[in-house]
Design a protein around this motif. Structure first.
Motif, PDB file in Angstrom:
ATOM      1  N   TRP A  49      -3.673 -14.777 -31.990  1.00 20.31           N
ATOM      2  CA  TRP A  49      -2.704 -15.676 -31.350  1.00 20.31           C
ATOM      3  C   TRP A  49      -2.616 -17.057 -32.020  1.00 20.31           C
ATOM      4  N   PRO A  50      -3.724 -17.763 -32.269  1.00 21.52           N
ATOM      5  CA  PRO A  50      -3.582 -19.135 -32.789  1.00 21.52           C
ATOM      6  C   PRO A  50      -3.020 -19.213 -34.202  1.00 21.52           C
ATOM      7  N   GLY A  51      -3.326 -18.234 -35.061  1.00 20.08           N
ATOM      8  CA  GLY A  51      -2.984 -18.369 -36.474  1.00 20.08           C
ATOM      9  C   GLY A  51      -1.721 -17.664 -36.911  1.00 20.08           C
ATOM     10  N   ALA A  52      -1.106 -16.867 -36.038  1.00 18.01           N
ATOM     11  CA  ALA A  52       0.106 -16.145 -36.436  1.00 18.01           C
ATOM     12  C   ALA A  52       1.256 -17.139 -36.644  1.00 18.01           C
ATOM     13  N   PRO A  53       2.031 -16.983 -37.718  1.00 19.95           N
ATOM     14  CA  PRO A  53       3.144 -17.908 -37.945  1.00 19.95           C
ATOM     15  C   PRO A  53       4.259 -17.761 -36.929  1.00 19.95           C
ATOM     16  N   LEU A  54       4.340 -16.609 -36.268  1.00 21.21           N
ATOM     17  CA  LEU A  54       5.363 -16.341 -35.258  1.00 21.21           C
ATOM     18  C   LEU A  54       4.795 -15.312 -34.295  1.00 21.21           C
ATOM     19  N   VAL A  55       5.005 -15.540 -33.000  1.00 20.74           N
ATOM     20  CA  VAL A  55       4.556 -14.588 -31.980  1.00 20.74           C
ATOM     21  C   VAL A  55       5.781 -14.129 -31.196  1.00 20.74           C
ATOM     22  N   ILE A  56       5.959 -12.817 -31.121  1.00 18.46           N
ATOM     23  CA  ILE A  56       7.039 -12.230 -30.325  1.00 18.46           C
ATOM     24  C   ILE A  56       6.388 -11.401 -29.231  1.00 18.46           C
ATOM     25  N   VAL A  57       6.691 -11.726 -27.973  1.00 17.74           N
ATOM     26  CA  VAL A  57       6.065 -11.041 -26.849  1.00 17.74           C
ATOM     27  C   VAL A  57       7.137 -10.357 -26.008  1.00 17.74           C
ATOM     28  N   GLY A  58       6.800  -9.194 -25.505  1.00 18.52           N
ATOM     29  CA  GLY A  58       7.682  -8.502 -24.574  1.00 18.52           C
ATOM     30  C   GLY A  58       7.473  -9.017 -23.163  1.00 18.52           C
ATOM     31  N   ASP A  59       8.514  -8.915 -22.357  1.00 15.87           N
ATOM     32  CA  ASP A  59       8.401  -9.387 -20.974  1.00 15.87           C
ATOM     33  C   ASP A  59       7.377  -8.580 -20.191  1.00 15.87           C
ATOM     34  N   ASP A  60       7.063  -7.369 -20.667  1.00 18.59           N
ATOM     35  CA  ASP A  60       6.093  -6.528 -19.958  1.00 18.59           C
ATOM     36  C   ASP A  60       4.688  -7.119 -19.959  1.00 18.59           C
ATOM     37  N   VAL A  61       4.369  -7.996 -20.935  1.00 14.89           N
ATOM     38  CA  VAL A  61       3.008  -8.542 -21.016  1.00 14.89           C
ATOM     39  C   VAL A  61       2.914  -9.968 -20.479  1.00 14.89           C
ATOM     40  N   THR A  62       4.001 -10.522 -19.967  1.00 18.16           N
ATOM     41  CA  THR A  62       3.943 -11.919 -19.516  1.00 18.16           C
ATOM     42  C   THR A  62       2.963 -12.161 -18.374  1.00 18.16           C
ATOM     43  N   PRO A  63       2.820 -11.260 -17.401  1.00 15.42           N
ATOM     44  CA  PRO A  63       1.811 -11.539 -16.358  1.00 15.42           C
ATOM     45  C   PRO A  63       0.410 -11.678 -16.933  1.00 15.42           C
ATOM     46  N   GLY A  64       0.040 -10.773 -17.848  1.00 14.25           N
ATOM     47  CA  GLY A  64      -1.281 -10.849 -18.456  1.00 14.25           C
ATOM     48  C   GLY A  64      -1.456 -12.082 -19.317  1.00 14.25           C
ATOM     49  N   LEU A  65      -0.411 -12.482 -20.054  1.00 12.32           N
ATOM     50  CA  LEU A  65      -0.502 -13.686 -20.882  1.00 12.32           C
ATOM     51  C   LEU A  65      -0.701 -14.925 -20.022  1.00 12.32           C
ATOM     52  N   ALA A  66       0.001 -15.006 -18.910  1.00 10.49           N
ATOM     53  CA  ALA A  66      -0.121 -16.172 -18.035  1.00 10.49           C
ATOM     54  C   ALA A  66      -1.525 -16.286 -17.458  1.00 10.49           C
ATOM     55  N   ARG A  67      -2.163 -15.135 -17.162  1.00 13.73           N
ATOM     56  CA  ARG A  67      -3.513 -15.153 -16.587  1.00 13.73           C
ATOM     57  C   ARG A  67      -4.586 -15.357 -17.636  1.00 13.73           C
ATOM     58  N   CYS A  68      -4.288 -14.988 -18.888  1.00  9.22           N
ATOM     59  CA  CYS A  68      -5.313 -14.923 -19.925  1.00  9.22           C
ATOM     60  C   CYS A  68      -5.754 -16.301 -20.416  1.00  9.22           C
ATOM     61  N   GLY A  69      -4.915 -17.324 -20.221  1.00 11.98           N
ATOM     62  CA  GLY A  69      -5.300 -18.674 -20.639  1.00 11.98           C
ATOM     63  C   GLY A  69      -5.289 -18.888 -22.132  1.00 11.98           C
ATOM     64  N   VAL A  76       6.725 -19.225 -30.218  1.00 16.09           N
ATOM     65  CA  VAL A  76       6.535 -18.057 -29.360  1.00 16.09           C
ATOM     66  C   VAL A  76       7.911 -17.648 -28.828  1.00 16.09           C
ATOM     67  N   VAL A  77       8.276 -16.391 -29.029  1.00 15.81           N
ATOM     68  CA  VAL A  77       9.571 -15.862 -28.604  1.00 15.81           C
ATOM     69  C   VAL A  77       9.331 -14.777 -27.562  1.00 15.81           C
ATOM     70  N   LEU A  78       9.999 -14.899 -26.425  1.00 17.95           N
ATOM     71  CA  LEU A  78       9.906 -13.901 -25.364  1.00 17.95           C
ATOM     72  C   LEU A  78      11.149 -13.019 -25.402  1.00 17.95           C
ATOM     73  N   ILE A  79      10.945 -11.699 -25.459  1.00 17.01           N
ATOM     74  CA  ILE A  79      12.046 -10.742 -25.427  1.00 17.01           C
ATOM     75  C   ILE A  79      12.249 -10.305 -23.981  1.00 17.01           C
ATOM     76  N   GLY A  80      13.339 -10.749 -23.378  1.00 13.70           N
ATOM     77  CA  GLY A  80      13.653 -10.319 -22.020  1.00 13.70           C
ATOM     78  C   GLY A  80      14.259  -8.929 -22.014  1.00 13.70           C
ATOM     79  N   ASP A  81      14.206  -8.272 -20.840  1.00 17.63           N
ATOM     80  CA  ASP A  81      14.779  -6.921 -20.768  1.00 17.63           C
ATOM     81  C   ASP A  81      15.905  -6.810 -19.750  1.00 17.63           C
ATOM     82  N   ASP A  82      16.261  -7.939 -19.097  1.00 13.29           N
ATOM     83  CA  ASP A  82      17.314  -7.892 -18.088  1.00 13.29           C
ATOM     84  C   ASP A  82      18.046  -9.235 -18.076  1.00 13.29           C
ATOM     85  N   LEU A  83      19.288  -9.227 -18.542  1.00 13.13           N
ATOM     86  CA  LEU A  83      20.067 -10.470 -18.591  1.00 13.13           C
ATOM     87  C   LEU A  83      20.282 -11.086 -17.220  1.00 13.13           C
TER      88      LEU A  83
END
Length: 363
Positions: A49-69, A76-83
């Motif tokens: 996570w800290p060293g990647a030049p670009l991070v693309i995350v799916g909306d499916d992992v956002t709950p875990g990312l928010a809790r993980c600290g 950081v780019v979030l790919i949504g699945d519902d407009l």
């Protein structure tokens, strides 16, 4: 002792447990020519996570990312699945995403971002449009001289001729016979262009990367091609100077919208001022920062400040006559080569004093 291997370049990080989304993202990485690191969840992504030049995350992992600290970071780019899901913006804030995008609409944007990582590019070039307020104002001469001055300061500089009827900047630089691509070779280019490959394939004259026209009938270049080419040039240089025609057709308009600053060259004469006012009125909404460059002396007594004021533009400076300039260009010497001449002095002062920081230290 065995030679050390070169460090492996950093890879973009994809974080998603959604197989369909992962397939789409891997396809876009292949289009951009880059191999990503893939992790299925926040815990597995922690090390990269800290060293990647670009991070693309799916909306499916956002709950875990928010809790993980995980530490907050840029790119950081979030790919949504519902407009229609308004809560996706709250989740983006929770995970520190800079952007929320949706597929397939954002495919080209994502490929561009991945391509930037693949090329290893820094900030885009500061891009300057130079155009004449009337015929024969000397805009092409100034464009070449700005490029020469930028190279002299150690900046990687590109000179792009967007005016098919201007006679050719390569001719003005004495390099019409130099091998390399011209606009006719790029007329069908679309989408993302590798900036490094393009720069290598263009003529290099007096330290400048130059894109100009063939001597034959110039081809019709669509705005999409201009956009792709200029963006590629911007990614590989510190400064890009565009020689733009004063007639604002779709190609010229596209070029102007890609520029940070515009310089409108105007002789200090009443008729020239009237013509330049028409040009300024058309292009003022297309370039972010349009300024006047006034050619002196004036047979009618107009000051440079009065010309700029009449155009409603800031004054970038004035140009005085330079003895021997025409003869020098006929010999193939580029405009602005004489460092103590008024043309080179204007360019040096403009680049050094430009508030956008054009004359930053070369990398």
């Amino acid at each position: 002792m065995a030679a050390l291997s070169p460090p492996r370049p950093a890879r973009p990080l994809l974080v998603t447990g959604d197989p369909a989304l992962l397939d789409e993202l891997l396809r876009l990485c292949a289009v951009a020519g880059i191999e990503p690191e893939v992790q299925p969840d926040a815990g597995a992504a922690r090390a990269a996570w800290p060293g990647a030049p670009l991070v693309i995350v799916g909306d499916d992992v956002t709950p875990g990312l928010a809790r993980c600290g995980l530490p907050r970071r840029e790119d950081v780019v979030l790919i949504g699945d519902d407009l229609d899901d308004g809560d996706v913006w709250r989740r983006a804030v929770d995970v520190g995403a800079d952007h929320v995008v949706f597929l397939p609409d954002a495919e080209h944007w994502i490929v561009d971002r991945l391509g930037d990582v693949a090329e290893g590019t820094g900030p885009d070039a500061h891009t300057i449009a130079v155009l004449g307020g009337c015929g024969g104002s000397g805009a092409s001469t100034l464009a070449c001289a700005l490029g020469v001055a930028a190279v002299r300061t150690g900046l990687a500089t590109a000179l792009v001729d967007v005016d098919p009827l201007g006679g050719g900047l390569d001719v003005l630089l004495g390099g019409e016979d130099e091998s390399g691509l011209r606009w006719s070779d790029l007329a069908s280019a679309r989408g993302r262009i590798d900036g490094g490959a393009l720069s290598d394939a263009l003529p290099h004259l007096h330290g400048l990367t130059v894109l100009s026209w063939d001597r034959d009938r110039p081809p019709a270049i669509p705005p999409e091609t201009v956009r792709s080419v200029v963006r590629a040039v911007r990614r590989r240089h510190d400064v890009a100077v565009l020689d733009v025609p004063r007639h604002t057709d779709p190609v010229a308009a596209e070029a102007l919208r890609l520029c940070d600053t515009g310089l409108l060259v105007v002789p200090a004469e009443v008729r020239a001022l009237a013509a330049a006012a028409q040009v300024a009125g058309r292009v003022g909404s297309m370039v972010r920062d349009l300024r006047a460059v006034v050619r002196q002396p004036s047979s009618s007594g107009l000051t440079s400040e009065a010309v700029a004021r009449g155009l409603g533009l800031a004054l970038a400076g004035e140009l005085r006559p330079e003895a021997g300039l025409a003869a020098a260009t006929e010999r193939g010497d580029p405009p602005g080569l004489r460092t103590r001449g008024p043309l080179a002095r204007f360019c040096r002062d403009y680049l050094a004093g430009n508030p956008a920081g054009v004359a930053r230290e070369a990398a």
